[in-house]
Design a protein around this motif. Structure first.
Motif, PDB file in Angstrom:
ATOM      1  N   THR A  15       0.818  -1.214   0.000  1.00  0.00           N
ATOM      2  CA  THR A  15       0.000   0.000   0.000  1.00  0.00           C
ATOM      3  C   THR A  15       0.851   1.263   0.000  1.00  0.00           C
ATOM      4  O   THR A  15       0.414   2.297  -0.455  1.00  0.00           O
ATOM      5  N   ARG A  16       2.072   1.170   0.457  1.00  0.00           N
ATOM      6  CA  ARG A  16       2.959   2.329   0.452  1.00  0.00           C
ATOM      7  C   ARG A  16       3.204   2.801  -0.986  1.00  0.00           C
ATOM      8  O   ARG A  16       3.365   3.974  -1.238  1.00  0.00           O
ATOM      9  N   LEU A  17       3.236   1.887  -1.911  1.00  0.00           N
ATOM     10  CA  LEU A  17       3.455   2.235  -3.309  1.00  0.00           C
ATOM     11  C   LEU A  17       2.149   2.317  -4.091  1.00  0.00           C
ATOM     12  O   LEU A  17       1.953   3.218  -4.893  1.00  0.00           O
ATOM     13  N   SER A  18       1.244   1.401  -3.837  1.00  0.00           N
ATOM     14  CA  SER A  18       0.037   1.337  -4.663  1.00  0.00           C
ATOM     15  C   SER A  18      -0.966   2.453  -4.369  1.00  0.00           C
ATOM     16  O   SER A  18      -1.667   2.897  -5.280  1.00  0.00           O
ATOM     17  N   THR A  19      -1.040   2.924  -3.157  1.00  0.00           N
ATOM     18  CA  THR A  19      -2.008   3.978  -2.824  1.00  0.00           C
ATOM     19  C   THR A  19      -1.740   5.272  -3.582  1.00  0.00           C
ATOM     20  O   THR A  19      -2.649   5.813  -4.209  1.00  0.00           O
ATOM     21  N   CYS A  24      -3.067   8.847  -8.150  1.00  0.00           N
ATOM     22  CA  CYS A  24      -2.616   9.554  -9.346  1.00  0.00           C
ATOM     23  C   CYS A  24      -3.431   9.130 -10.558  1.00  0.00           C
ATOM     24  O   CYS A  24      -3.826   9.976 -11.374  1.00  0.00           O
ATOM     25  N   LEU A  25      -3.696   7.861 -10.692  1.00  0.00           N
ATOM     26  CA  LEU A  25      -4.487   7.361 -11.813  1.00  0.00           C
ATOM     27  C   LEU A  25      -5.882   7.989 -11.814  1.00  0.00           C
ATOM     28  O   LEU A  25      -6.370   8.442 -12.853  1.00  0.00           O
ATOM     29  N   ILE A  26      -6.510   8.052 -10.664  1.00  0.00           N
ATOM     30  CA  ILE A  26      -7.843   8.656 -10.558  1.00  0.00           C
ATOM     31  C   ILE A  26      -7.775  10.154 -10.850  1.00  0.00           C
ATOM     32  O   ILE A  26      -8.647  10.709 -11.524  1.00  0.00           O
ATOM     33  N   ALA A  27      -6.720  10.833 -10.360  1.00  0.00           N
ATOM     34  CA  ALA A  27      -6.576  12.264 -10.615  1.00  0.00           C
ATOM     35  C   ALA A  27      -6.417  12.542 -12.111  1.00  0.00           C
ATOM     36  O   ALA A  27      -7.029  13.471 -12.646  1.00  0.00           O
TER      37      ALA A  27
END
Length: 58
Positions: A15-19, A24-27
């Motif tokens: 989660t440290r990397l994926s969150t 960013c993808l959603i933004a």
């Protein structure tokens, strides 16, 4: 000026990397949707979590 040959690496995953990547993808998707005059994605996680919750034993 002195240069150091030592390289310091840090490990990131889970989660440290994926969150931040997901955020960013959603933004980026919302920015594109705004340019196209579409509504922002409200809660995109609701669909996958809802599908996972409907599978017995998960």
């Amino acid at each position: 000026m002195a240069c150091s040959a030592a390289v310091n690496w840090s490990s990131a995953g889970g989660t440290r990397l994926s969150t931040p990547q997901w955020a960013c993808l959603i933004a980026v998707a919302n920015a594109g949707r705004a340019l196209g005059g579409k509504a922002a994605l409200g809660a995109p996680h609701a669909v996958p979590y809802g599908q996972i919750a409907s599978v017995p034993g998960t």
